[in-house]
Motif scaffolding. Structure first.
Motif, PDB file in Angstrom:
ATOM      1  N   HIS A 119      -0.530   7.143  -3.472  1.00 48.96           N
ATOM      2  CA  HIS A 119      -0.392   6.092  -4.489  1.00 48.96           C
ATOM      3  C   HIS A 119      -1.297   4.900  -4.156  1.00 48.96           C
ATOM      4  N   GLY A 138      -4.916   5.919  -4.678  1.00 52.23           N
ATOM      5  CA  GLY A 138      -5.232   6.167  -6.086  1.00 52.23           C
ATOM      6  C   GLY A 138      -5.043   4.948  -6.952  1.00 52.23           C
ATOM      7  N   ASP A 139      -3.808   4.493  -7.072  1.00 48.64           N
ATOM      8  CA  ASP A 139      -3.496   3.405  -7.999  1.00 48.64           C
ATOM      9  C   ASP A 139      -3.944   2.034  -7.504  1.00 48.64           C
ATOM     10  N   GLU A 140      -3.903   1.840  -6.190  1.00 49.65           N
ATOM     11  CA  GLU A 140      -4.244   0.516  -5.658  1.00 49.65           C
ATOM     12  C   GLU A 140      -5.682   0.477  -5.124  1.00 49.65           C
ATOM     13  N   SER A 141      -6.410   1.598  -5.232  1.00 44.36           N
ATOM     14  CA  SER A 141      -7.816   1.692  -4.765  1.00 44.36           C
ATOM     15  C   SER A 141      -7.994   1.274  -3.315  1.00 44.36           C
TER      16      SER A 141
END
Lengths: 313, 239
Positions: free
Chosen positions: A183, A186-189
């Motif tokens: 997560h 992916g989502d927080e780079s």
């Protein structure tokens, strides 16, 4: 998600050497970690993993070579350290403080502007909201690890160094941590530098991997490429008649390229060079062995890792 | 909030929550301080006001200072050595705080409760004197200045040097240092006691001024010594 990183260097290690008591611990390692990737850093105990991480974090000085994060040495750059999150073997938590007090302390140290909201968010994220006011000393190992991760990402770092994040965790907690890492990347780079012994974990979530042994990098590539390029295949063969196993063994043992023969409940499995798979099957058929099913597996990261360790031994 | 004060606040919070440590200090101070002070006050109780004030001043001069410094010694071990043994220091060293700010924050965080204990001892000594005398006994103005200015500086010096040593050295060396500190503490008590009893040290504005300046100088020296501290020295001496 695996491999969806761009090529901007976040971590650059070049010809890094370190000696303790005249004993070389790192003998000139070189690798880069790119923005957004989950980089697996593997190796047995004493291979130099922790020393590499400590040098990267500015906790140790290299004898020669360089270890830079965002092109800076973390030993001297206070500002760059603020862009980095760290979860070491110890979670960095204080037993006599509550979960909230621990997060508040680190939040204030990093000067997080929206600290109260961020703490609430992190406690929810790690499912520890109900334990907010509980002393950390009373937490289980898994809960401490989760809070340690919350602490490490509290200040929204751009790169996160994780040293054995799932050690001493039960399978459920391990999965939770793995999902959390995916997560974050992916989502927080977030770029994640994951040092671990857990090969299954690396295979599941890492885009690239470095295998360290004796202070040297023995393999550095994507997990897929390592598995593809190992040149060795596992073949599982199911027989109609299990009484034919000794005969099959006799045929296989005379065939070049086969390195391992193991009996299974339904037949046997072979470890062999890629190019020898078809000839082996042909020979078995010619010898009258009644084959019901042939399953060709790519070698796992674990197989590759063990092979490297064996070669080194 | 300034990150140095953040570290200081955390240290104070941890000290306040460490009941066993607080009970240990209170017991030690109560037994040691009580035995020393009650005897000294009782011996001059029949004297005039000047004699009693003078006895109180003498007692406060070394008891408040030495017990304040010793409180700092007790409390500093958790802030410095404790973080090394628990391993939390590594995470702290990865924060954006310069090493000297971490050291300073911890010194302040330990100094404040240690000084609070020293002040409490001073208040107890005054209270004990007043219990024994039938008139209001207060320490001299010079002694009050001594307690307000000199005592905190020397407590900070002691914590600063102990913290520096605990960060710099390994566990084995720190155990030896602990023994040396305890022996030094006992020696300091007896030396101070005889110097004060024999009238070789008489509290005066000049003595307070000189001690204060020396303390500030010492604090500066210790502060500059922290330059030789580096992260590698701390990490390589972790247990």
């Amino acid at each position: 998600m695996k491999g969806s990183y761009n090529m901007e260097n976040v971590v650059s290690v070049s010809n890094l050497k370190k000696t303790f008591d005249k004993k070389p611990v790192l003998s000139g390692i070189t690798f880069d970690v790119f923005r957004g990737e989950i980089f697996g850093f593997l190796g047995p105990n004493g291979s130099g993993k922790t020393t590499t991480i400590r040098i990267l974090l500015g906790l140790l000085r290299p004898d020669s070579g360089s270890a830079l994060v965002f092109e800076q040495s973390l030993e001297t750059s206070d500002k760059t350290r603020a862009r980095v999150g760290v979860l070491l073997e110890n979670n960095g938590l204080f037993d006599k403080l509550t979960a909230y007090e621990n997060l508040k302390y680190y939040g204030e140290l990093y000067g997080i502007p929206d600290i109260e909201e961020r703490i609430v968010e992190m406690l929810e994220f790690t499912d520890l909201t109900s334990r907010k006011d509980t002393l950390v000393g009373t937490f289980s190992t898994g809960m401490k690890r989760k809070l340690g991760i919350a602490r490490a990402i509290l200040h929204r770092p751009e790169v996160l160094f994780l040293d054995e994040p799932t050690s001493a965790l039960d399978p459920e907690a391990q999965k939770m941590v793995r999902d959390l890492i995916v997560h974050l990347s992916g989502d927080e780079s977030m770029t994640v530098f994951l040092s671990t012994h857990n090969l299954d974990e690396v295979q599941k979530i890492c885009s690239r991997v470095a295998i360290l042994h004796g202070g040297r990098i023995k393999a550095l590539d994507s997990v897929e490429n390592l598995r593809k390029n190992s040149g060795v295949t596992n073949v599982r063969i199911t027989l109609s008649d299990l009484n034919q196993i000794p005969e099959a063994f006799s045929v296989v043992s005379k065939t070049p390229g086969v390195s391992e023969f193991n009996e299974t409940e339904t037949g046997f499995s072979l470890t062999l060079s890629d190019s020898f798979a078809s000839p082996v099957i042909s020979r078995l058929c010619s010898a009258g062995i009644s084959i019901e099913e042939v399953v060709k597996d790519r070698r796992s990261l674990e197989d590759i890792y063990i092979e490297i360790m064996k070669e080194e031994a | 909030m300034n990150p140095i004060l953040v570290v200081a606040k955390k240290e104070m919070k941890q000290i306040a929550k460490n009941r066993s440590l607080i009970i240990g200090i209170v017991l030690f101070m109560g037994v040691f301080g009580g035995m020393t002070s009650i005897g000294a006050i009782m011996s001059v109780i029949e004297g005039d006001a000047e004699t009693i004030v003078s006895a109180l001043d003498s007692l406060m001069m070394y008891l408040v200072l030495v017990l304040g410094v010793f409180s700092g010694y007790f409390l500093s071990s958790q802030a410095f050595l404790g973080e090394k043994t628990e391993g939390t220091i590594e995470t702290l060293l990865c924060s954006p705080l310069p090493l000297r700010d971490i050291w300073l924050g911890k010194v302040i965080g330990v100094m404040i409760p240690s000084y609070a204990i020293a002040l409490l001892i001073a208040v107890i000594l005054v209270a004990l004197s007043n219990t024994a005398a039938d008139f209001l006994v207060l320490p001299s103005v010079v002694m009050m200045v001594f307690v307000l200015l000199v005592v905190p500086v020397y407590i900070a010096c002691a914590i600063g040097i102990l913290g520096f040593v605990q960060l710099l050295l390994g566990m084995k060396e720190n155990r030896i240092i602990n023994i040396v500190v305890i022996i030094g503490f006992i020696a300091a008590i007896s030396v101070f006691d005889s110097l004060v009893t024999e009238g070789l040290i008489v509290i005066s504005a000049l003595v307070v001024g000189v001690m204060f300046m020396l303390g500030i100088l010492l604090l500066g020296v210790i502060g500059s010594m922290t330059r030789i501290l580096n992260r590698e020295k701390i990490v390589t001496t972790l247990p």
